[in-house]
Design a protein around this motif. Structure first.
Motif, PDB file in Angstrom:
ATOM      1  N   GLU A 149       3.090   0.109  11.282  1.00 12.43           N
ATOM      2  CA  GLU A 149       2.519  -0.089   9.881  1.00 12.43           C
ATOM      3  C   GLU A 149       2.907  -1.555   9.088  1.00 12.43           C
ATOM      4  O   GLU A 149       2.047  -2.122   8.764  1.00 12.43           O
ATOM      5  CB  GLU A 149       2.514   1.276   8.803  1.00 12.43           C
ATOM      6  N   PRO A 194       0.929  -1.135  -0.071  1.00 12.96           N
ATOM      7  CA  PRO A 194       0.047  -0.106   0.044  1.00 12.96           C
ATOM      8  C   PRO A 194       0.789   1.395   0.084  1.00 12.96           C
ATOM      9  O   PRO A 194       1.919   1.394   0.458  1.00 12.96           O
ATOM     10  CB  PRO A 194      -0.887  -0.162   1.264  1.00 12.96           C
ATOM     11  N   LYS A 195       0.306   2.266  -0.570  1.00 15.07           N
ATOM     12  CA  LYS A 195       1.081   3.353  -0.860  1.00 15.07           C
ATOM     13  C   LYS A 195       1.187   4.091   0.868  1.00 15.07           C
ATOM     14  O   LYS A 195       2.190   5.109   0.734  1.00 15.07           O
ATOM     15  CB  LYS A 195       0.056   4.620  -1.599  1.00 15.07           C
ATOM     16  N   SER A 196       0.439   3.901   1.691  1.00 12.37           N
ATOM     17  CA  SER A 196       0.656   4.459   3.007  1.00 12.37           C
ATOM     18  C   SER A 196       2.164   4.191   3.459  1.00 12.37           C
ATOM     19  O   SER A 196       2.825   5.018   4.040  1.00 12.37           O
ATOM     20  CB  SER A 196      -0.322   3.888   3.927  1.00 12.37           C
ATOM     21  N   GLU A 240       4.706   6.286   1.939  1.00 11.26           N
ATOM     22  CA  GLU A 240       4.543   7.894   2.144  1.00 11.26           C
ATOM     23  C   GLU A 240       5.366   7.760   3.411  1.00 11.26           C
ATOM     24  O   GLU A 240       5.833   8.856   3.861  1.00 11.26           O
ATOM     25  CB  GLU A 240       3.384   8.369   2.338  1.00 11.26           C
ATOM     26  N   ARG A 241       4.976   6.939   4.449  1.00 12.40           N
ATOM     27  CA  ARG A 241       5.756   6.994   5.862  1.00 12.40           C
ATOM     28  C   ARG A 241       7.133   6.663   5.778  1.00 12.40           C
ATOM     29  O   ARG A 241       8.045   7.379   6.369  1.00 12.40           O
ATOM     30  CB  ARG A 241       5.157   5.567   6.914  1.00 12.40           C
ATOM     31  N   ARG A 287       6.007   4.462  13.938  1.00  6.50           N
ATOM     32  CA  ARG A 287       4.837   4.561  13.236  1.00  6.50           C
ATOM     33  C   ARG A 287       4.995   3.532  12.002  1.00  6.50           C
ATOM     34  O   ARG A 287       4.176   2.961  11.646  1.00  6.50           O
ATOM     35  CB  ARG A 287       4.459   5.875  13.031  1.00  6.50           C
TER      36      ARG A 287
END
Length: 449
Positions: free
Chosen positions: A95, A34-36, A39-40, A91
């Protein structure tokens, strides 16, 4: 910053290198996630680079320039920035743990489905296999079993039975091929029986011929020798008693008769020895080739001393054969080297080396040599290259050597490239290491030759 010692920067530089490698590896792994997560990871990378640019790299640069405790006013802000880095890293880890758990659940579900599908396929394949087995048993196995029974019947001796089965075209073709093979075997068997009958007749002829040869050998060794000895004896008596009393031509004629009788005796004796090679088979035993050469030299002692010859014997192996015959080979060749000598005293060298499954012997001399064009002629019985007035002999020695060597499983030849002088080479089978035993010492006297 506290010590001003560059050594304490090693954990920082090593950690920076490992962090870059870990980031590259992680980006390769999360490319399809996933893109999240990406990004993190980008956010964490930005925070790290900001902390380095604001605090770590400037401090290192100033310390290397000799500035003590530089940028102390930035320490508080730098601490807050690094706390942000830790928070972003935690974080990202959270994830990643969530995505990993979801992926594991998806894999478990997929594995369960694969197991179910595999079981279903296995059951279907088993059913298909059972069905095919039943079909094949009726359509193929039955005809094949019938063909096998008929072939077994032919193999047991009933060659007149012609195999015949029904079923698929391939099995019928196979039965026809088997029948063709049966007919061909019958034809070959009939031909072989005819050949065996001819061989039996020829064997009887050969046995009869061998018997006649034995009888000839007996006659030649007894009945022919006796009158020949009588002729030679009386010729010698005539020579001793009437030499000088008759004219010169009579003395010459008597000399011719005596010489002819002696030569005839020598030819008969040599021919008998030649014919006996291989007919009276004795046990082959292990023999030291050095002992065979020593015996041959001892037998030729008088001729060697008279010619001033020297015989050099290198390291020789152990071979298997008949002592009398192999001694005769060495004795004949050494005698030839002494006989056909040049102006220098004869020098004879006997050596050997391993060549695969054979030992290759060589006997070299410094004599008058042999023209290469006579390389084969010298091994033909009664073939002479010189007149008997120049060199005495019957011309049977090398023919005898060839027969003896071939009887022992080897071969003999003239080394045409050797000069000056003569070199003969011959081979004898090497004894396998596991069969080697202590060699016997031959006892071959000059009289037995």
């Amino acid at each position: 910053m506290l010590t001003g010692n560059d050594t304490f920067l090693t954990p920082y530089t090593d950690g920076s290198s490992r962090a870059e490698q870990a980031e590259e590896h992680l980006r390769a792994l999360v490319a399809e996630l996933p893109k999240s997560i990406t990004e993190r990871l980008d956010h964490l990378d930005a925070l790290v680079e900001a902390w380095r640019g604001y605090y770590a790299e400037p401090v290192i640069t100033l310390l290397q320039q000799g500035v003590a405790a530089p940028l102390a006013e930035r320490t508080g802000t730098a601490k807050e920035m690094f706390d942000g880095v830790r928070l972003a890293s935690d974080r990202l880890q959270t994830e990643l743990d969530r995505v990993r758990a979801e992926s594991r659940d998806a894999v478990d579900i997929a594995s369960s489905r694969v197991i179910v599908v595999s079981v279903v396929l296995a059951v279907v394949l088993l059913l298909v296999f059972v069905l095919l087995t039943l079909v094949l048993r009726g359509a193929v196995v039955g005809p094949l079993t019938s063909l096998a029974n008929q072939v077994r019947r032919v193999a047991d001796g009933d060659f007149q039975h012609a195999p015949s089965v029904g079923g698929p075209r391939e099995i019928v073709t196979l039965a026809d091929d088997v029948d063709t093979m049966r007919r061909r075997i019958l034809d070959e068997l009939a031909n072989q029986r005819e050949i065996n009958a001819v061989l039996d007749l020829r064997t009887e002829d050969l046995a009869r011929s061998n018997g006649e040869l034995e009888q000839f050998a007996y006659v030649a060794s007894h009945d022919l020798q006796e009158p020949l000895r009588k002729v030679a004896s009386f010729c010698q008596l005539l020579e001793r008693r009437y030499k000088g009393q008759l004219d010169e031509r009579a003395d010459q004629y008597i000399g011719f008769a005596v010489d002819g009788a002696k030569r005839m005796q020598g030819l008969i004796n040599d021919l008998l020895a030649f014919s006996r090679v291989g007919r009276h088979v004795n046990d082959h035993v292990e023999l030291s080739a050095a002992n065979l050469v020593a015996q041959a030299v001892a037998n030729l002692g008088h001729a060697i001393d008279e010619a001033g010859a020297t015989v050099e014997v290198e390291d020789l192996p152990t071979v298997r054969g008949e002592a009398a015959l192999l001694t005769a080979v060495f004795q004949n060749m050494i005698a030839n080297a002494v006989k056909f000598r040049g102006s220098d005293p004869p020098r004879i060298v006997v050596d050997a080396h391993r060549d695969g499954q054979f030992w290759e012997f060589s006997i070299s001399d410094n004599g008058i040599g042999i023209n290469p064009e006579y390389a084969e002629r010298v091994f033909i019985i009664f073939q002479r290259l010189h007149a008997k007035e120049e060199y005495p002999g019957t011309g049977i020695g090398l023919a005898m050597c060839r027969k003896i060597i071939e009887y022992h499983g080897g071969r003999i030849w003239l080394d045409a490239e050797y000069a000056p002088g003569t070199r003969f080479r011959f081979t004898l089978p090497a004894i396998p290491a596991e069969d080697a035993e202590a060699p016997e010492t031959p006892d071959v006297s000059e009289e037995s030759q």
